[in-house]
Design a protein around this motif. Structure first.
Motif, PDB file in Angstrom:
ATOM      1  N   TYR A 479       0.858  -1.183   0.000  1.00 21.89           N
ATOM      2  CA  TYR A 479       0.000   0.000   0.000  1.00 21.89           C
ATOM      3  C   TYR A 479       0.894   1.232   0.000  1.00 21.89           C
ATOM      4  O   TYR A 479       2.109   1.137   0.222  1.00 21.89           O
ATOM      5  CB  TYR A 479      -0.937   0.003   1.220  1.00 21.89           C
ATOM      6  N   THR A 480       0.289   2.383  -0.235  1.00 22.61           N
ATOM      7  CA  THR A 480       1.082   3.603  -0.262  1.00 22.61           C
ATOM      8  C   THR A 480       0.211   4.803   0.048  1.00 22.61           C
ATOM      9  O   THR A 480      -1.001   4.682   0.268  1.00 22.61           O
ATOM     10  CB  THR A 480       1.793   3.776  -1.614  1.00 22.61           C
ATOM     11  N   PHE A 481       0.843   5.990   0.063  1.00 25.53           N
ATOM     12  CA  PHE A 481       0.161   7.239   0.370  1.00 25.53           C
ATOM     13  C   PHE A 481       0.533   8.297  -0.666  1.00 25.53           C
ATOM     14  O   PHE A 481       1.568   8.232  -1.318  1.00 25.53           O
ATOM     15  CB  PHE A 481       0.551   7.742   1.758  1.00 25.53           C
ATOM     16  N   GLY A 482      -0.334   9.311  -0.750  1.00 26.80           N
ATOM     17  CA  GLY A 482      -0.078  10.451  -1.613  1.00 26.80           C
ATOM     18  C   GLY A 482      -0.700  10.290  -2.989  1.00 26.80           C
ATOM     19  O   GLY A 482      -1.147   9.212  -3.376  1.00 26.80           O
ATOM     20  N   GLY A 483      -0.744  11.407  -3.721  1.00 29.34           N
ATOM     21  CA  GLY A 483      -1.265  11.411  -5.075  1.00 29.34           C
ATOM     22  C   GLY A 483      -2.764  11.632  -5.113  1.00 29.34           C
ATOM     23  O   GLY A 483      -3.471  11.362  -4.135  1.00 29.34           O
ATOM     24  N   PRO A 484      -3.283  12.140  -6.235  1.00 30.09           N
ATOM     25  CA  PRO A 484      -4.717  12.409  -6.356  1.00 30.09           C
ATOM     26  C   PRO A 484      -5.557  11.171  -6.057  1.00 30.09           C
ATOM     27  O   PRO A 484      -5.308  10.101  -6.606  1.00 30.09           O
ATOM     28  CB  PRO A 484      -4.872  12.851  -7.822  1.00 30.09           C
ATOM     29  N   GLY A 485      -6.536  11.321  -5.188  1.00 33.38           N
ATOM     30  CA  GLY A 485      -7.406  10.214  -4.835  1.00 33.38           C
ATOM     31  C   GLY A 485      -6.786   9.191  -3.913  1.00 33.38           C
ATOM     32  O   GLY A 485      -7.422   8.191  -3.586  1.00 33.38           O
ATOM     33  N   GLY A 486      -5.564   9.409  -3.486  1.00 33.72           N
ATOM     34  CA  GLY A 486      -4.886   8.451  -2.629  1.00 33.72           C
ATOM     35  C   GLY A 486      -5.256   8.600  -1.166  1.00 33.72           C
ATOM     36  O   GLY A 486      -6.056   9.460  -0.776  1.00 33.72           O
ATOM     37  N   GLN A 487      -4.638   7.786  -0.348  1.00 34.24           N
ATOM     38  CA  GLN A 487      -4.840   7.845   1.091  1.00 34.24           C
ATOM     39  C   GLN A 487      -3.794   8.743   1.727  1.00 34.24           C
ATOM     40  O   GLN A 487      -2.711   8.942   1.189  1.00 34.24           O
ATOM     41  CB  GLN A 487      -4.754   6.440   1.694  1.00 34.24           C
ATOM     42  N   SER A 488      -4.133   9.271   2.895  1.00 33.24           N
ATOM     43  CA  SER A 488      -3.218  10.106   3.669  1.00 33.24           C
ATOM     44  C   SER A 488      -2.614  11.209   2.800  1.00 33.24           C
ATOM     45  O   SER A 488      -1.397  11.331   2.675  1.00 33.24           O
ATOM     46  CB  SER A 488      -2.109   9.261   4.292  1.00 33.24           C
ATOM     47  N   ILE A 489      -3.496  12.024   2.211  1.00 35.25           N
ATOM     48  CA  ILE A 489      -3.040  13.098   1.331  1.00 35.25           C
ATOM     49  C   ILE A 489      -3.371  14.452   1.947  1.00 35.25           C
ATOM     50  O   ILE A 489      -4.341  14.602   2.692  1.00 35.25           O
ATOM     51  CB  ILE A 489      -3.671  12.986  -0.070  1.00 35.25           C
ATOM     52  N   ALA A 490      -2.541  15.424   1.621  1.00 38.23           N
ATOM     53  CA  ALA A 490      -2.755  16.785   2.109  1.00 38.23           C
ATOM     54  C   ALA A 490      -3.859  17.456   1.306  1.00 38.23           C
ATOM     55  O   ALA A 490      -3.910  17.333   0.078  1.00 38.23           O
ATOM     56  CB  ALA A 490      -1.464  17.591   1.990  1.00 38.23           C
ATOM     57  N   PRO A 491      -4.746  18.189   1.983  1.00 39.71           N
ATOM     58  CA  PRO A 491      -5.738  18.986   1.252  1.00 39.71           C
ATOM     59  C   PRO A 491      -5.065  20.205   0.628  1.00 39.71           C
ATOM     60  O   PRO A 491      -3.858  20.432   0.820  1.00 39.71           O
ATOM     61  CB  PRO A 491      -6.723  19.394   2.347  1.00 39.71           C
ATOM     62  N   ALA A 492      -5.828  20.984  -0.115  1.00 41.76           N
ATOM     63  CA  ALA A 492      -5.277  22.220  -0.678  1.00 41.76           C
ATOM     64  C   ALA A 492      -4.721  23.084   0.448  1.00 41.76           C
ATOM     65  O   ALA A 492      -5.334  23.196   1.513  1.00 41.76           O
ATOM     66  CB  ALA A 492      -6.364  22.975  -1.434  1.00 41.76           C
ATOM     67  N   PRO A 493      -3.554  23.680   0.263  1.00 44.12           N
ATOM     68  CA  PRO A 493      -2.955  24.466   1.345  1.00 44.12           C
ATOM     69  C   PRO A 493      -3.793  25.680   1.715  1.00 44.12           C
ATOM     70  O   PRO A 493      -4.433  26.292   0.861  1.00 44.12           O
ATOM     71  CB  PRO A 493      -1.592  24.875   0.776  1.00 44.12           C
ATOM     72  N   ASP A 494      -3.782  25.989   2.993  1.00 44.52           N
ATOM     73  CA  ASP A 494      -4.522  27.138   3.523  1.00 44.52           C
ATOM     74  C   ASP A 494      -3.694  27.709   4.669  1.00 44.52           C
ATOM     75  O   ASP A 494      -4.099  27.662   5.835  1.00 44.52           O
ATOM     76  CB  ASP A 494      -5.909  26.692   3.991  1.00 44.52           C
ATOM     77  N   PRO A 495      -2.511  28.233   4.361  1.00 39.62           N
ATOM     78  CA  PRO A 495      -1.534  28.544   5.400  1.00 39.62           C
ATOM     79  C   PRO A 495      -1.911  29.678   6.334  1.00 39.62           C
ATOM     80  O   PRO A 495      -1.456  29.710   7.481  1.00 39.62           O
ATOM     81  CB  PRO A 495      -0.270  28.896   4.603  1.00 39.62           C
ATOM     82  N   GLU A 496      -2.705  30.630   5.864  1.00 41.24           N
ATOM     83  CA  GLU A 496      -2.931  31.838   6.654  1.00 41.24           C
ATOM     84  C   GLU A 496      -4.107  31.736   7.616  1.00 41.24           C
ATOM     85  O   GLU A 496      -4.339  32.653   8.413  1.00 41.24           O
ATOM     86  CB  GLU A 496      -3.110  33.029   5.719  1.00 41.24           C
ATOM     87  N   LYS A 497      -4.822  30.625   7.569  1.00 41.07           N
ATOM     88  CA  LYS A 497      -5.952  30.456   8.488  1.00 41.07           C
ATOM     89  C   LYS A 497      -5.431  30.302   9.916  1.00 41.07           C
ATOM     90  O   LYS A 497      -4.645  29.409  10.209  1.00 41.07           O
ATOM     91  CB  LYS A 497      -6.784  29.239   8.110  1.00 41.07           C
ATOM     92  N   CYS A 498      -5.872  31.169  10.803  1.00 36.85           N
ATOM     93  CA  CYS A 498      -5.385  31.146  12.186  1.00 36.85           C
ATOM     94  C   CYS A 498      -6.089  30.046  12.978  1.00 36.85           C
ATOM     95  O   CYS A 498      -7.246  29.717  12.706  1.00 36.85           O
ATOM     96  CB  CYS A 498      -5.618  32.508  12.848  1.00 36.85           C
ATOM     97  N   PRO A 499      -5.416  29.492  13.969  1.00 36.94           N
ATOM     98  CA  PRO A 499      -5.999  28.391  14.727  1.00 36.94           C
ATOM     99  C   PRO A 499      -7.031  28.821  15.755  1.00 36.94           C
ATOM    100  O   PRO A 499      -7.700  27.969  16.341  1.00 36.94           O
ATOM    101  CB  PRO A 499      -4.785  27.748  15.399  1.00 36.94           C
ATOM    102  N   VAL A 500      -7.138  30.127  16.008  1.00 40.76           N
ATOM    103  CA  VAL A 500      -8.119  30.658  16.954  1.00 40.76           C
ATOM    104  C   VAL A 500      -8.762  31.903  16.351  1.00 40.76           C
ATOM    105  O   VAL A 500      -8.205  32.527  15.444  1.00 40.76           O
ATOM    106  CB  VAL A 500      -7.464  31.011  18.317  1.00 40.76           C
ATOM    107  N   THR A 501      -9.909  32.256  16.869  1.00 41.52           N
ATOM    108  CA  THR A 501     -10.559  33.484  16.438  1.00 41.52           C
ATOM    109  C   THR A 501     -10.041  34.657  17.277  1.00 41.52           C
ATOM    110  O   THR A 501      -9.501  34.474  18.359  1.00 41.52           O
ATOM    111  CB  THR A 501     -12.087  33.374  16.607  1.00 41.52           C
ATOM    112  N   GLY A 502     -10.209  35.851  16.741  1.00 39.70           N
ATOM    113  CA  GLY A 502      -9.855  37.042  17.508  1.00 39.70           C
ATOM    114  C   GLY A 502      -8.510  37.641  17.181  1.00 39.70           C
ATOM    115  O   GLY A 502      -8.209  38.761  17.614  1.00 39.70           O
ATOM    116  N   LEU A 503      -7.667  36.934  16.411  1.00 42.14           N
ATOM    117  CA  LEU A 503      -6.392  37.511  16.011  1.00 42.14           C
ATOM    118  C   LEU A 503      -6.586  38.425  14.811  1.00 42.14           C
ATOM    119  O   LEU A 503      -7.368  38.124  13.909  1.00 42.14           O
ATOM    120  CB  LEU A 503      -5.389  36.421  15.640  1.00 42.14           C
ATOM    121  N   ALA A 504      -5.887  39.545  14.814  1.00 42.02           N
ATOM    122  CA  ALA A 504      -5.989  40.499  13.713  1.00 42.02           C
ATOM    123  C   ALA A 504      -5.398  39.906  12.431  1.00 42.02           C
ATOM    124  O   ALA A 504      -4.509  39.061  12.477  1.00 42.02           O
ATOM    125  CB  ALA A 504      -5.258  41.794  14.068  1.00 42.02           C
TER     126      ALA A 504
END
Length: 507
Positions: A479-504
């Motif tokens: 078995y393996t991971f990665g690639g379109p439609g595969g298992q254990s794959i990263a979603p589209a990147p969303d780097p700037e989303k903060c982990p909590v609310t209230g930050l400017a």
């Protein structure tokens, strides 16, 4: 005919000095596969967009190609060492210390009680960090401690990575408990952990490794949000107060990761791999990085950054070397490998000359722990307490204006900038600071952060599968991971989303 000189585990480990040497030498087999040699460091660092390269060596070319494809887990893959070397290297390390621990449990005394306790404590520590890195790398693994009767097992049982991490932290805690049984002990600089330390410093190191395992094991943003961040802070506060930097010895312990990142031969510096624009670009005060990012992948070309960050650019202008990287207009591999991989920046902080095989090799710094604590504080709604931790290196090393809870000053040339050109948030500043401060130290940490921060390229693997060779031995399906439609794959990147609310400045 019986050979009385043929070695076997029982006889070897009943010799006190032999049992002690198994533990004293075990760190040497953990070190290379924990980010300080070529496998899996080059594959994971390039997948994380920390370092970029277009060469095929060390299995980094295919997994770092964009768009992403699945990891080839066939044992016939010529680059199978990416997930094979750490698997067998870590179990080899565990096997060595287990032999000594079994003997100690059976009553072996190594010189005296204090020396025996030291061997036991360090043995459990090595066992813990080895299981820990199996839990960081793989979706599942075996838990093999000194209590497991291997000769009675007919069908080995895999444990999912959360259970492996839990066992590893427990082993580190047992190491701490064992160490605290002794009034005192010391570790020498020329063996064991290759850094001279007292018992108390050793205990602190074990706590810092536990913090690492807890924070870096999540495979996704959601999992990272569920970490017990109060426990991470507790471990960090009980952790290292000085950098952990094993001292290299020629042909015994060295850091080949640092060597290759900074390598200079007869041509350009950093002639194998270079710091990525994804790492350095947020510091650019022009629109160079934004334009590069918005250019179609195959049309991207390298560019010169202009920045106030003195780690990237010296005071003399954009072509002047900074403290950590310098500008050098060279393309070090064929354009057919993808010009999006090109970088005009070379690394110079560590690994230059012969420094990778002599002197201290930073492996865990107080800066890493400070920034990990800053992340914990932000996630716990205590952002104001994170600000001075981020500013430590930002101001002293980068010579940048300090951040506030609102992020960097909202002014031209702010560092870091968002992908739309605006000044970043405190969360952006934390991520940038950790990236620039830790680049070149270890080849695997950036990958652990990237999967938990959701900054990996879409469809990247977020963990490694059990090696195909091991699966074949156990007669299990590949078995393996990665690639379109595969298992254990990263979603589209969303780097700037903060982990909590209230930050400017948070989307």
């Amino acid at each position: 005919m019986t050979n009385p000189n043929e070695p076997d585990r029982a006889r070897a480990t009943q010799q006190p000095t032999s049992a002690e040497s198994f533990v004293a030498s075990a760190f040497r087999t953990w070190w290379p596969v924990a980010g300080h040699d070529d496998y899996p460091a080059w594959a994971l660092s390039t997948v994380a967009h920390e370092i970029t390269s277009g060469f095929a060596d060390f299995g980094q070319l295919e997994p770092s190609a964009e768009p992403r494809s699945a990891w080839n887990n066939s044992p016939a893959n010529s680059r199978n060492q990416v997930n094979q070397d750490p698997w067998y290297g870590l179990y080899r390390t565990i096997s060595s210390v287990n032999d000594a621990l079994i003997s100690i449990d059976s009553g072996l005394v190594i010189g005296d009680a204090a020396r025996t306790t030291r061997t036991q404590a360090v043995g459990k520590f090595i066992q813990g960090i080895s299981h820990g890195y199996l839990g960081l790398y793989y979706d599942k693994a075996f838990i093999v401690d000194e209590k497991l009767a291997l000769d009675t097992i007919t069908k080995p049982q895999f444990h999912p990575y959360p259970e492996v991490i839990k066992a590893a932290v427990s082993e580190l805690d047992q190491s701490i408990a064992d160490a605290n049984k002794a009034p005192s002990f010391t570790l020498p600089v020329d063996a064991w952990l290759f850094q001279a330390m007292t018992k108390d410093q050793f205990v602190r190191l074990a706590n810092s490794f536990a913090a690492r395992l807890l924070a870096y094991s999540p495979r996704s943003r959601d999992e990272r949000a569920k970490v017990d961040w109060n426990e991470v802070i507790r471990r960090i506060d009980a952790g290292i107060q000085t950098d952990f930097a094993p001292v290299a010895q020629t042909d015994i312990l060295w850091d080949d990761w640092k060597r290759l990142v900074a390598r200079v031969r007869s041509g350009p510096p950093s002639d194998y791999g270079r710091p990525s624009y994804w790492l350095l670009g947020p510091a650019d005060s022009t629109n160079g990085f934004i334009n590069w990012m918005n250019t179609p992948l195959e049309s991207r070309q390298p560019f010169q950054i202009r920045t106030k960050d003195r780690r990237i650019q010296g005071a003399g202008g954009p072509a002047t070397p900074g403290k950590y990287v310098g500008y050098q207009q060279a393309t070090i591999f064929a354009a057919s490998r993808g010009t999006y991989r090109y970088s005009y920046y070379y690394f110079l902080r560590w690994g230059t000359g012969n420094s990778w095989q002599s002197g201290p090799q930073p492996a865990m710094t107080t800066t890493e722990m400070d920034l990990l604590k800053a992340e914990a504080l932000i996630r716990l709604g205590r952002a104001a307490e994170a600000v001075p931790l981020i500013n430590k290196t930002r101001v002293a090393n980068g010579q940048l204006p300090p951040v506030t809870v609102d992020g960097p000053p909202n002014e031209p040339g702010c560092v870091p900038r968002k992908l739309n050109g605006g000044c970043g948030s405190l969360w952006d500043a934390l991520r940038y600071e950790k990236g620039i401060e830790l680049v070149g130290m270890s080849g695997v940490t950036a990958f652990f952060d990237a999967r938990g921060w959701q900054t990996l390229a879409e469809n990247s693997f977020t963990q490694l599968p059990v090696p195909g060779r091991e699966l074949g031995t156990l007669q299990l399906d590949l078995y393996t991971f990665g690639g379109p439609g595969g298992q254990s794959i990263a979603p589209a990147p969303d780097p700037e989303k903060c982990p909590v609310t209230g930050l400017a400045r948070c989307p």
